[in-house]
Design a protein around this motif. Sequence first.
Motif, mmCIF file in Angstrom:
data_model
loop_
_atom_site.group_PDB
_atom_site.id
_atom_site.type_symbol
_atom_site.label_atom_id
_atom_site.label_comp_id
_atom_site.label_asym_id
_atom_site.label_seq_id
_atom_site.Cartn_x
_atom_site.Cartn_y
_atom_site.Cartn_z
ATOM 1 N N MET A 1 0.850 -1.171 0.000
ATOM 2 C CA MET A 1 0.000 0.000 0.000
ATOM 3 C C MET A 1 0.899 1.237 0.000
ATOM 4 O O MET A 1 1.910 1.261 0.682
ATOM 5 C CB MET A 1 -0.885 -0.055 1.244
ATOM 6 C CG MET A 1 -1.986 0.947 1.252
ATOM 7 S SD MET A 1 -3.209 0.632 2.547
ATOM 8 C CE MET A 1 -4.022 -0.809 1.903
ATOM 9 N N THR A 49 -2.200 -3.538 5.375
ATOM 10 C CA THR A 49 -3.159 -3.959 4.348
ATOM 11 C C THR A 49 -4.545 -3.356 4.548
ATOM 12 O O THR A 49 -5.358 -3.384 3.643
ATOM 13 C CB THR A 49 -3.283 -5.493 4.317
ATOM 14 O OG1 THR A 49 -3.667 -5.958 5.606
ATOM 15 C CG2 THR A 49 -1.960 -6.135 3.900
ATOM 16 N N SER A 50 -4.789 -2.791 5.725
ATOM 17 C CA SER A 50 -6.076 -2.148 5.999
ATOM 18 C C SER A 50 -5.978 -0.666 5.651
ATOM 19 O O SER A 50 -5.135 0.063 6.192
ATOM 20 C CB SER A 50 -6.439 -2.306 7.476
ATOM 21 O OG SER A 50 -7.458 -1.402 7.836
ATOM 22 N N LYS A 51 -6.847 -0.215 4.750
ATOM 23 C CA LYS A 51 -6.825 1.194 4.349
ATOM 24 C C LYS A 51 -7.103 2.111 5.541
ATOM 25 O O LYS A 51 -6.450 3.137 5.708
ATOM 26 C CB LYS A 51 -7.837 1.433 3.228
ATOM 27 C CG LYS A 51 -7.752 2.810 2.628
ATOM 28 C CD LYS A 51 -8.647 2.933 1.404
ATOM 29 C CE LYS A 51 -8.500 4.299 0.778
ATOM 30 N NZ LYS A 51 -9.287 4.443 -0.447
ATOM 31 N N ILE A 78 -4.384 7.277 -0.139
ATOM 32 C CA ILE A 78 -3.893 5.906 -0.043
ATOM 33 C C ILE A 78 -4.119 5.235 -1.395
ATOM 34 O O ILE A 78 -5.228 5.228 -1.918
ATOM 35 C CB ILE A 78 -4.621 5.114 1.060
ATOM 36 C CG1 ILE A 78 -4.448 5.792 2.433
ATOM 37 C CG2 ILE A 78 -4.142 3.668 1.080
ATOM 38 C CD1 ILE A 78 -3.041 5.828 2.958
ATOM 39 N N GLU A 80 -3.784 1.690 -3.334
ATOM 40 C CA GLU A 80 -3.651 0.263 -3.010
ATOM 41 C C GLU A 80 -2.953 -0.505 -4.107
ATOM 42 O O GLU A 80 -2.869 -0.150 -5.203
ATOM 43 C CB GLU A 80 -5.033 -0.325 -2.769
ATOM 44 C CG GLU A 80 -5.675 0.346 -1.568
ATOM 45 C CD GLU A 80 -7.042 -0.213 -1.252
ATOM 46 O OE1 GLU A 80 -7.163 -1.441 -1.117
ATOM 47 O OE2 GLU A 80 -7.963 0.581 -1.120
#
Length: 80
Positions: A1, A49-51, A78, A80
Amino acid sequence: MIAIVNVFLKEGVLDPQGKAVHHALDTMKFEGVEDVRIGKQIIIKLSETSKAKAIEEVTKMAEDILANTVIENYTIEIVE
């Protein structure tokens, strides 16, 4: 990310670099340029991995070290 943080001076804070670029553009006969503001872009590669967690983490980074929040604003994107 990937996190992209754009930092720029708040409205009303003198921007001498922006003024110098604006003057140079005028000198070079570029018309229609009303104002120029200079900022900086910081690109951070994250293992998160979590926005939502990434935004939280990068916001803390921006508040603590990346931006002087007295005179600067910032945006976070952000990718991805």
